[in-house]
Enzyme design. Structure first.
Site, short mmCIF file in Angstrom:
data_model
loop_
_atom_site.label_atom_id
_atom_site.label_comp_id
_atom_site.label_asym_id
_atom_site.label_seq_id
_atom_site.Cartn_x
_atom_site.Cartn_y
_atom_site.Cartn_z
N ASP A 143 28.95 26.06 -35.54
CA ASP A 143 28.16 25.88 -34.32
C ASP A 143 28.73 24.72 -33.51
O ASP A 143 29.02 23.65 -34.05
CB ASP A 143 26.70 25.59 -34.67
CG ASP A 143 25.81 25.56 -33.44
OD1 ASP A 143 25.28 26.62 -33.07
OD2 ASP A 143 25.64 24.46 -32.86
N HIS A 146 27.90 26.39 -16.49
CA HIS A 146 28.18 27.45 -17.46
C HIS A 146 29.65 27.83 -17.50
O HIS A 146 30.15 28.29 -18.53
CB HIS A 146 27.32 28.68 -17.15
CG HIS A 146 25.86 28.48 -17.46
ND1 HIS A 146 25.35 28.59 -18.74
CD2 HIS A 146 24.81 28.12 -16.68
CE1 HIS A 146 24.05 28.35 -18.73
NE2 HIS A 146 23.70 28.06 -17.50
N GLU A 151 26.70 29.78 -28.97
CA GLU A 151 27.79 28.88 -29.35
C GLU A 151 28.09 28.94 -30.84
O GLU A 151 28.77 28.07 -31.38
CB GLU A 151 27.45 27.44 -28.95
CG GLU A 151 26.30 26.82 -29.71
CD GLU A 151 24.94 27.08 -29.07
OE1 GLU A 151 24.02 26.27 -29.30
OE2 GLU A 151 24.79 28.08 -28.35
#
Length: 315
Positions: A173, A186, A216
């Site tokens: 992650d 973004h 993610e």
């Protein structure tokens, strides 16, 4: 493939088709023909109904029942000109029906029509394979997606449990990813995800399997890998991301780190792939809770201590 017991007809068909640069294999009995259909690479079969050892329709039925021959065409050759004979052959899977005696031009025209159908079928199969491949990949990063991963880990898990082989999984992650989107937009977030995926790909072995698990999060399936080696891999990935910042638009470079959670089938006898994933996810949560930018393992049994962080997580 020509299967006919009349030498004169075989010679005629071979000349007609060979003149069109088609490769022709000939057989004179049903037994010989059926073996050749199984072993040879063919696309169209001209099949005589009145073979000495069997009705050609039986061969047609067997071929059409075999999924391997879905893209192949069978043209029946027969001296039976009745409507019932033609309907019977077509109902049993024949793609076309030519009555003897025939004109060479008609045979050639029907073979060419069948070849066009074969080519179209092959194109459809290739398109389906391409669509399947595209549907299994993540558009942004190019790695496999969650849907494809679920199928792959299910097969790998069953294989490893059946043959008692080690299998590990690592969930990765990106730390503080929400801040990247909130502070830089973004587009910057997409740049970060694409770059970390490239670094992951440089770290995995050819036998490993990398997928974007969602948002993610990424996941790596590690066949033939014990928990200790999975932790070593996790540390390698963590270091590869922390080693240098990720350039984004505007000339800025963002320091990025990741947290890793690992679990192993050899280390713990999980009952399902989903249970194994949950264990890796719990280890990932622990890595987050303990400061991020670190590697943690499942705690079903004694585990090796996770590597200490070597870089500060992004603010």
């Amino acid at each position: 493939m020509v299967i006919d017991d009349d030498p004169a007809i075989v010679r005629l068909l071979k000349k007609i088709l060979s003149d069109q640069e088609m490769e022709v294999v000939t057989c004179s009995t049903a037994g010989e023909g059926f073996v050749a259909l199984q072993e040879q690479d063919w696309h169209i079969c001209l099949l005589d109904r009145g073979l000495p050892d069997s009705d050609g329709i039986e061969i047609c039925r067997l071929v059409k029942a075999d999924a391997r021959f879905d893209a192949r065409r069978v043209i029946m050759l027969s001296g039976y000109d009745s409507l019932d004979a033609r309907v019977e052959a077509l109902n049993l899977g024949a793609d076309d029906y030519i009555t003897k005696p025939f004109h060479p031009a008609e045979v050639l025209a029907r073979v060419k029509a069948s070849w066009r159908a074969v080519e179209m079928q092959q194109q459809l199969v290739e398109m389906a394979q391409q669509l399947e491949e595209l549907s299994g990949h993540d558009d942004l990063t190019g790695v496999f997606n969650r849907r494809h991963f679920r199928k792959t880990i299910a097969r790998a898990f069953d294989h490893s449990r059946r043959y008692k082989r080690p299998l590990s999984v690592a969930i990765i992650d990106v730390d503080h990813f929400k801040k990247v989107n909130d502070c830089f937009g973004h587009q910057a977030g997409d740049t970060v995800l694409a770059e970390v995926a490239k670094r992951f790909l440089r770290s995995v072995r050819s036998s490993d399997y990398l997928a974007r698990y969602g948002g993610e999060e990424f996941v790596v399936l590690l066949p033939e890998t014990q928990l200790g080696d999975a932790l070593t891999f996790g540390e390698k990935v963590r270091a590869a991301i922390a080693s240098s910042p990720v350039p984004i638009a505007g000339g800025e470079a963002l320091p990025v780190t990741v947290s890793v959670g690992a679990a192993s089938l050899a280390h713990t006898q999980f009952n399902s792939a989903a249970e194994m994933i949950r264990a890796a996810d719990q280890a990932l949560y622990r890595a987050k809770r303990n400061g991020r930018n670190r590697v943690e393992a499942e705690r079903r049994r004694t585990t090796r201590p996770a590597a200490a962080p070597v870089a500060q997580p992004m603010a």
